[in-house]
Design an enzyme around this catalytic site. Sequence first.
Site, PDB file in Angstrom:
ATOM      1  N   LYS A 171       2.556  11.241   7.261  1.00 50.48           N
ATOM      2  CA  LYS A 171       1.787  10.996   8.486  1.00 50.48           C
ATOM      3  C   LYS A 171       2.365  11.687   9.736  1.00 50.48           C
ATOM      4  O   LYS A 171       2.172  12.873   9.923  1.00 50.48           O
ATOM      5  CB  LYS A 171       1.601   9.484   8.660  1.00 50.48           C
ATOM      6  N   PHE A 193       0.865  -1.193   0.000  1.00 54.38           N
ATOM      7  CA  PHE A 193       0.000   0.000   0.000  1.00 54.38           C
ATOM      8  C   PHE A 193       0.895   1.234   0.000  1.00 54.38           C
ATOM      9  O   PHE A 193       1.652   1.465   0.934  1.00 54.38           O
ATOM     10  CB  PHE A 193      -0.945   0.068   1.203  1.00 54.38           C
ATOM     11  N   ASP A 241       9.374   3.105   1.974  1.00 59.57           N
ATOM     12  CA  ASP A 241       8.158   3.863   2.301  1.00 59.57           C
ATOM     13  C   ASP A 241       7.903   3.695   3.800  1.00 59.57           C
ATOM     14  O   ASP A 241       7.356   2.686   4.244  1.00 59.57           O
ATOM     15  CB  ASP A 241       6.976   3.348   1.475  1.00 59.57           C
TER      16      ASP A 241
HETATM   17  C1  LIG Z   1      -0.862   6.194   4.392  1.00 63.98           C
HETATM   18  C2  LIG Z   1       0.201   5.639   3.530  1.00 63.98           C
HETATM   19  C3  LIG Z   1       0.501   6.190   2.273  1.00 63.98           C
HETATM   20  C4  LIG Z   1      -0.336   7.307   1.667  1.00 63.98           C
HETATM   21  O1  LIG Z   1      -0.338   8.464   2.429  1.00 63.98           O
HETATM   22  P1  LIG Z   1      -1.513   9.553   2.167  1.00 63.98           P
HETATM   23  O2  LIG Z   1      -1.110  10.710   3.041  1.00 63.98           O
HETATM   24  O3  LIG Z   1      -2.787   8.916   2.591  1.00 63.98           O
HETATM   25  O4  LIG Z   1      -1.489   9.884   0.720  1.00 63.98           O
HETATM   26  C5  LIG Z   1       1.545   5.661   1.557  1.00 63.98           C
HETATM   27  N1  LIG Z   1       2.280   4.639   2.027  1.00 63.98           N
HETATM   28  C6  LIG Z   1       2.030   4.067   3.226  1.00 63.98           C
HETATM   29  C7  LIG Z   1       2.892   2.942   3.700  1.00 63.98           C
HETATM   30  C8  LIG Z   1       0.980   4.540   4.003  1.00 63.98           C
HETATM   31  O5  LIG Z   1       0.708   3.942   5.174  1.00 63.98           O
END
Ligand SMILES: *Cc1c(COP(=O)(O)O)cnc(C)c1O
Length: 427
Positions: free
Chosen positions: A275, A146, A233
Amino acid sequence: MSVIEKAKSQFLIDLENKYGAHNYHPLPVVLSRGEGVHVWDVDEKKYYDFLSAYSAVNQGHCHPKIVNAMVKQAQTLTLTSRAFYNDQLGPYEEYLTKYFGFDKVLPMNTGAEAVETALKLARKWAYEIKGIAEHEAKIIVCDGNFHGRTTTIISFSNDENARKNFGPYTEGFIKIPYNSIDALEKVLQSTTNIAGFLVEPIQGEAGVYTPDDDYMMLAKELCNKHKVLFIADEIQTGIARTGSLLAVCGNCSCEGHCERQASSYATPDILILGKALSGGAYPVSAVLANDSIMNVIKPGQHGSTFGGNPVAAAVAMAALKVVEEERLAQNARTLGKLFRSKLNEYIKTSSIASLVRGKGLLNAVVINDTEDSDTAWKICLALRDNGLLAKPTHGNIIRFAPPLVMNEEQLLDCVSIITNTLKQFEV
Ligand SMILES: *Cc1c(COP(=O)(O)O)cnc(C)c1O
């Protein structure tokens, strides 16, 4: 809940249903206030927040230092665009890059934008430094990933719900199984034109899949060997969530005492943050890399009106200071171990919960039922009634990720809410 109270939250839920697109399926609870590890609904019922806005609120709701930094900056200067310099961005960029040990940062707003930025950066590096022929660059990704919701990112998702009828899809991605060094090695050996390997150190959305301890390190070594960028990520796993500043360094021997970059971890070539970079106060994301990579981006080639705005810079700097001052990585590490040991004790005799897994305070409990049953959802409704908010992820899995400012007494209180609620579902 009294009839009148129910009417109030139902009214607000109905408004969202009527006037908002139905792109989410929220748990029926309407929140109006938050402080630390707690949130309150419109009827003043108090809950422990065990989602933390998908790990954006690691520093706790409305942390006074973060809110103060935001208010102060909002009253002074909010947005200049990058057409001009502002007095907050430079100091923030210096602070952030030193904090994580990189030469440079490219500031963005949301996580998906930061992932897009990393993909563009990796491709440009591949063409201009690695020497891959134009349009031939490939990026390796993992099954069950994701990384966000843009058209390019969903192009390499396995989640049919996220992909279906949003094509045509962006090309240039190769999917391999997660947590398989063999699969990575095979594709690196058999395929040329690879720019990067994009990976989550723990797959959060997929259900908190925690790979082997040496997976990140070995993946990084393989990427080095094949001159492929190792792109982490850490939007959900980073910033103390998993008991270390970054999840990629979670298996070094520092026991979470590194507030700053450690030497022994699998340093990514490109690090993606979002985040909790703002403590949930404001959308702030970032892509970090060293000069040899970042310098391929020249004026006009990438950007964002709000990226690097003064409010974001002030907020993110305050949010990172809180992580260090309050030793949130160490707290997450200690409380995470306690959480899993308590849950494991319970699970030994449970027919409804089959497994707890995770790292630091990013954990999940696997519910013993078929993937398409709504047991996890029903348990989350019962948890809500018992004063704790959590949400199912893919399949019958409940993620438990409270703010990292929790203390031991609160955690034990939460463990009893969770186990008592699960007991209601034992057959
Ligand atoms: C939440 C998340 C995203 C996307 O972030 P948004 O601010 O919702 O666009 C990408 N990668 C990971 C691992 C995430 O948990």
